[in-house]
Motif scaffolding. Structure first.
Motif, mmCIF file in Angstrom:
data_model
loop_
_atom_site.group_PDB
_atom_site.id
_atom_site.type_symbol
_atom_site.label_atom_id
_atom_site.label_comp_id
_atom_site.label_asym_id
_atom_site.label_seq_id
_atom_site.Cartn_x
_atom_site.Cartn_y
_atom_site.Cartn_z
ATOM 1 N N THR A 165 0.400 -0.821 -0.349
ATOM 2 C CA THR A 165 -0.103 0.234 0.255
ATOM 3 C C THR A 165 1.041 1.575 -0.281
ATOM 4 O OG1 THR A 165 -1.758 -1.417 1.106
ATOM 5 C CG2 THR A 165 -2.057 1.005 1.566
ATOM 6 N N LEU A 166 1.613 1.437 0.314
ATOM 7 C CA LEU A 166 2.685 2.617 0.490
ATOM 8 C C LEU A 166 3.760 2.751 -0.504
ATOM 9 C CD1 LEU A 166 4.485 4.107 2.537
ATOM 10 C CD2 LEU A 166 5.920 2.527 2.962
ATOM 11 N N GLY A 167 4.030 1.650 -1.142
ATOM 12 C CA GLY A 167 4.340 1.595 -2.495
ATOM 13 C C GLY A 167 3.295 2.026 -3.645
ATOM 14 N N ASN A 168 2.373 1.758 -3.069
ATOM 15 C CA ASN A 168 0.762 2.216 -4.245
ATOM 16 C C ASN A 168 1.503 4.018 -3.837
ATOM 17 O OD1 ASN A 168 0.419 -0.059 -4.852
ATOM 18 N ND2 ASN A 168 -1.263 -0.281 -4.287
ATOM 19 N N ALA A 169 1.268 4.347 -3.089
ATOM 20 C CA ALA A 169 0.970 5.619 -2.912
ATOM 21 C C ALA A 169 1.924 7.147 -3.114
ATOM 22 C CB ALA A 169 0.661 6.081 -1.084
ATOM 23 N N LEU A 170 3.308 5.805 -3.401
ATOM 24 C CA LEU A 170 4.647 7.229 -3.381
ATOM 25 C C LEU A 170 5.029 6.918 -5.528
ATOM 26 C CD1 LEU A 170 7.409 5.514 -1.321
ATOM 27 C CD2 LEU A 170 6.302 7.897 -0.790
ATOM 28 N N ALA A 171 4.370 5.804 -6.126
ATOM 29 C CA ALA A 171 3.696 5.175 -7.017
ATOM 30 C C ALA A 171 3.033 6.410 -8.034
ATOM 31 C CB ALA A 171 3.920 4.341 -7.015
ATOM 32 N N VAL A 172 1.903 6.815 -7.445
ATOM 33 C CA VAL A 172 0.625 7.073 -7.962
ATOM 34 C C VAL A 172 1.243 8.553 -8.636
ATOM 35 C CG1 VAL A 172 -0.702 7.789 -6.109
ATOM 36 C CG2 VAL A 172 -1.621 6.970 -7.641
ATOM 37 N N ALA A 173 0.410 8.987 -9.416
ATOM 38 C CA ALA A 173 1.281 10.340 -9.452
ATOM 39 C C ALA A 173 -0.180 11.620 -9.133
ATOM 40 C CB ALA A 173 0.937 10.727 -11.173
ATOM 41 N N SER A 174 -1.241 11.148 -9.349
ATOM 42 C CA SER A 174 -3.187 11.657 -8.481
ATOM 43 C C SER A 174 -2.066 12.331 -6.664
ATOM 44 C CB SER A 174 -4.166 11.421 -8.730
ATOM 45 O OG SER A 174 -4.781 11.762 -7.833
ATOM 46 N N ARG B 106 -2.458 9.605 -3.576
ATOM 47 C CA ARG B 106 -1.407 9.571 -2.637
ATOM 48 C C ARG B 106 -1.647 9.642 -1.403
ATOM 49 N NH1 ARG B 106 1.319 11.673 -5.755
ATOM 50 N NH2 ARG B 106 1.790 14.003 -4.705
ATOM 51 N N GLU B 107 -2.280 10.413 -1.282
ATOM 52 C CA GLU B 107 -2.979 11.021 0.342
ATOM 53 C C GLU B 107 -3.667 9.660 0.599
ATOM 54 O OE1 GLU B 107 -2.991 11.968 4.581
ATOM 55 O OE2 GLU B 107 -1.173 12.753 2.142
ATOM 56 N N SER B 108 -5.066 9.098 0.045
ATOM 57 C CA SER B 108 -5.612 8.427 -0.142
ATOM 58 C C SER B 108 -4.891 7.002 0.892
ATOM 59 C CB SER B 108 -6.808 7.504 -0.607
ATOM 60 O OG SER B 108 -7.171 6.482 -0.658
ATOM 61 N N TYR B 109 -4.210 6.454 -0.535
ATOM 62 C CA TYR B 109 -2.728 5.129 0.125
ATOM 63 C C TYR B 109 -1.813 5.876 1.479
ATOM 64 C CZ TYR B 109 -3.729 2.830 -4.383
ATOM 65 O OH TYR B 109 -4.698 2.250 -5.285
ATOM 66 N N LEU B 110 -2.121 6.620 1.475
ATOM 67 C CA LEU B 110 -0.952 6.524 2.474
ATOM 68 C C LEU B 110 -1.808 6.430 3.564
ATOM 69 C CD1 LEU B 110 1.399 9.880 1.705
ATOM 70 C CD2 LEU B 110 2.701 7.809 1.653
ATOM 71 N N ARG B 111 -3.359 7.371 3.846
ATOM 72 C CA ARG B 111 -3.764 7.157 4.935
ATOM 73 C C ARG B 111 -3.802 5.813 5.302
ATOM 74 N NH1 ARG B 111 -7.714 9.530 2.857
ATOM 75 N NH2 ARG B 111 -6.685 11.669 3.157
ATOM 76 N N GLN B 112 -4.547 5.159 4.540
ATOM 77 C CA GLN B 112 -4.487 3.309 4.182
ATOM 78 C C GLN B 112 -3.350 2.910 4.660
ATOM 79 O OE1 GLN B 112 -5.605 1.352 0.563
ATOM 80 N NE2 GLN B 112 -5.545 -0.474 1.535
ATOM 81 N N ALA B 113 -1.971 3.622 4.600
ATOM 82 C CA ALA B 113 -0.609 2.687 4.810
ATOM 83 C C ALA B 113 -0.578 2.598 6.028
ATOM 84 C CB ALA B 113 -0.035 3.124 4.224
ATOM 85 N N ARG B 114 -0.650 4.072 6.943
ATOM 86 C CA ARG B 114 -0.461 4.529 8.099
ATOM 87 C C ARG B 114 -1.704 3.877 9.150
ATOM 88 N NH1 ARG B 114 0.387 9.510 5.847
ATOM 89 N NH2 ARG B 114 -2.411 9.587 6.236
ATOM 90 N N ASN B 115 -2.722 3.358 8.401
ATOM 91 C CA ASN B 115 -3.604 2.558 9.412
ATOM 92 C C ASN B 115 -2.650 1.130 9.437
ATOM 93 O OD1 ASN B 115 -5.416 5.260 9.371
ATOM 94 N ND2 ASN B 115 -6.522 4.473 7.831
ATOM 95 N N GLU B 116 -2.832 1.022 7.582
ATOM 96 C CA GLU B 116 -2.030 -1.226 8.034
ATOM 97 C C GLU B 116 -1.398 -1.030 9.333
ATOM 98 O OE1 GLU B 116 -1.755 -1.552 4.314
ATOM 99 O OE2 GLU B 116 -4.130 -1.633 4.170
ATOM 100 N N LEU B 117 0.100 0.020 9.306
ATOM 101 C CA LEU B 117 1.157 -0.054 10.044
ATOM 102 C C LEU B 117 0.560 -0.117 11.517
ATOM 103 C CD1 LEU B 117 3.506 1.888 7.497
ATOM 104 C CD2 LEU B 117 3.801 -0.363 7.971
ATOM 105 N N VAL B 118 0.268 0.889 11.871
ATOM 106 C CA VAL B 118 -0.220 1.138 13.019
ATOM 107 C C VAL B 118 -1.226 -0.069 13.516
ATOM 108 C CG1 VAL B 118 -2.310 2.722 14.525
ATOM 109 C CG2 VAL B 118 -0.754 3.470 13.630
ATOM 110 N N ASN B 119 -1.938 -0.726 12.513
ATOM 111 C CA ASN B 119 -2.640 -2.301 13.070
ATOM 112 C C ASN B 119 -1.309 -3.088 13.171
ATOM 113 O OD1 ASN B 119 -3.538 -4.814 12.482
ATOM 114 N ND2 ASN B 119 -5.240 -4.437 12.997
ATOM 115 N N VAL B 120 -1.192 -3.327 13.211
ATOM 116 C CA VAL B 120 1.076 -4.353 13.116
ATOM 117 C C VAL B 120 1.300 -3.761 13.992
ATOM 118 C CG1 VAL B 120 2.753 -5.003 11.918
ATOM 119 C CG2 VAL B 120 0.492 -4.349 10.831
ATOM 120 N N ALA B 121 1.571 -1.841 14.320
ATOM 121 C CA ALA B 121 2.523 -1.692 15.245
ATOM 122 C C ALA B 121 2.202 -2.305 17.115
ATOM 123 C CB ALA B 121 2.384 -0.525 15.733
ATOM 124 N N GLY B 122 0.761 -2.726 16.793
ATOM 125 C CA GLY B 122 -0.106 -2.136 18.197
ATOM 126 C C GLY B 122 -0.006 -3.600 18.658
#
Length: 382
Positions: free
Chosen positions: A301-310, A314-330
């Motif tokens: 998901t993070l890769g999608n955020a960094l590679a997308v043009a729009s 990009r912000e939507s993917y970054l938000r999703q990546a943060r949520n997924e990472l926070v879930n793992v971190a906890g």
């Protein structure tokens, strides 16, 4: 191998080569246009405006300066090659005027040009082009337009190359995005392979993940090099100056993604040792395998955020990546994951800084990222 199998293998190879070739053609279309316009334009300017007869060095200087490079179009490289071509031709013109033409004169000119190039610059392209152009001047028939006409042609070619690179550059984001996609895919693959190694309790598979993780460094270096080129173009070219902030954001993320990849190598190496010498509980195996698999999804998901043009995507993917990472971190608490051995605890502790690096790559500050990890009793760190 049976004839039918050989034929099918040959057909697959041909299809693969064709697909790769078409991809290269598509990605190199703009640069091919740049080279063609600059070379033909330099030839026309030297012939029509300067009145030179057959100014082939104008076209070759532009062509060589804008030639395809692995790390994309770099202004420094274009300028370096242009100067190398011009100086090489100037040295050849000067020495042929004094020494005359011939084989031994070519040797003297080439040696002089190479030594002068090494004195002026340590760039390989600079030395190669200066030596090549100087020896061509000696071996080709003398110009009818005067002693330094060919040097002037080379200057015209170099200026056309620089003008083309400045006003019609390639999209500075394309090469870093391609490299990013390759890096993220490989990084995600490493994590999935490590997850399967834990789930199967297979130390050999963990070693394979380690080998694969070590092979990601060239991908990191390629992305870093591409970003340098991208920042150079975004800074200099008026066409892409507005993209500088976006490229700087990608560069920021890549620094932390690089750290995360390095942590993945440490994790894979330790994982292979633990699986080979220690017995983990079923609960710990399931929890670690799931965490690594979820981490791989978050990296994708993070890769999608960094590679997308729009910007919106990009912000939507970054938000999703943060949520997924926070879930793992906890979940990264050895006790909660059912880890009962010191060796197992080290695996969880190795995962924690990797998640922090990925959260920072996704836009969190270091303190915010560390705050997502559960506190460990007796530990004052994440």
């Amino acid at each position: 191998m049976q004839p039918g199998n050989r034929a099918r293998a040959a057909a697959r190879a041909v299809r693969s080569r064709t697909r790769i070739g078409l991809t290269r053609v598509r990605t190199g279309l703009l640069q091919s246009f740049q080279i063609t316009v600059a070379s033909v334009g330099a030839y026309v300017i030297a012939e029509r405006l300067l009145g030179h007869s057959g100014p082939i060095f104008a076209a070759t200087a532009a062509l060589v300066a804008l030639g395809f490079a692995k790390d994309g179009l770099r202004y420094r490289r274009v300028l370096e090659v242009s100067i190398g071509c011009t100086l090489g031709i100037a040295v050849g013109d000067a020495l042929i005027h004094v020494l005359g033409a011939g084989v031994w004169q070519a040797g003297v000119v080439l040696m002089t040009s190479i030594l002068l190039a090494r004195f002026l610059d340590n760039g390989t392209l600079f030395t190669t082009q200066m030596g090549l152009q100087s020896v061509l001047v000696v071996l080709l028939p003398p110009s009818q337009d005067g002693v330094f006409a060919r040097s002037t042609d080379a200057v015209v070619g170099g200026l056309c190359a620089l003008a083309m690179a400045y006003f019609v550059p390639t999209d500075p984001r394309s090469q870093p995005r391609q490299g990013l996609r390759a890096l993220v895919d490989e990084f995600s693959g490493v994590l999935r392979e490590a997850s399967r190694a834990v789930d199967d309790y297979d130390a050999t598979a963990a070693w394979h993940a380690l080998v694969r993780a070590r092979q990601t460094q060239p991908l990191v270096d390629s992305v870093t090099s591409g970003l340098k080129s991208a920042l150079e173009i975004a800074t200099a070219s008026p066409l892409y100056r507005g993209r500088r902030a976006e490229i700087e954001g990608i560069a920021h993320s890549i620094r932390y993604l690089d750290l995360a990849v390095r942590n993945a190598r440490v994790l894979a190496r330790r994982l292979a040792s633990v699986l080979n010498h220690v017995t983990l509980s079923d609960e710990a195996v399931a929890a670690m395998s799931e965490a690594l698999e979820d981490l791989a999804d978050a990296v994708t998901t993070l890769g999608n955020a960094l590679a997308v043009a729009s910007p919106g995507s990009r912000e939507s993917y970054l938000r999703q990546a943060r949520n997924e990472l926070v879930n793992v971190a906890g979940r990264l608490d050895p006790g909660r994951m059912g880890v009962r051995t010191m060796e197992g605890e080290t695996l969880v502790l190795d995962m924690r800084p990797m998640v922090v690096d990925l959260l920072e790559a996704a836009g969190m500050t270091h303190d915010e990222a560390r705050a997502q990890l559960p506190r460990l009793e007796g530990w004052d760190r994440g």
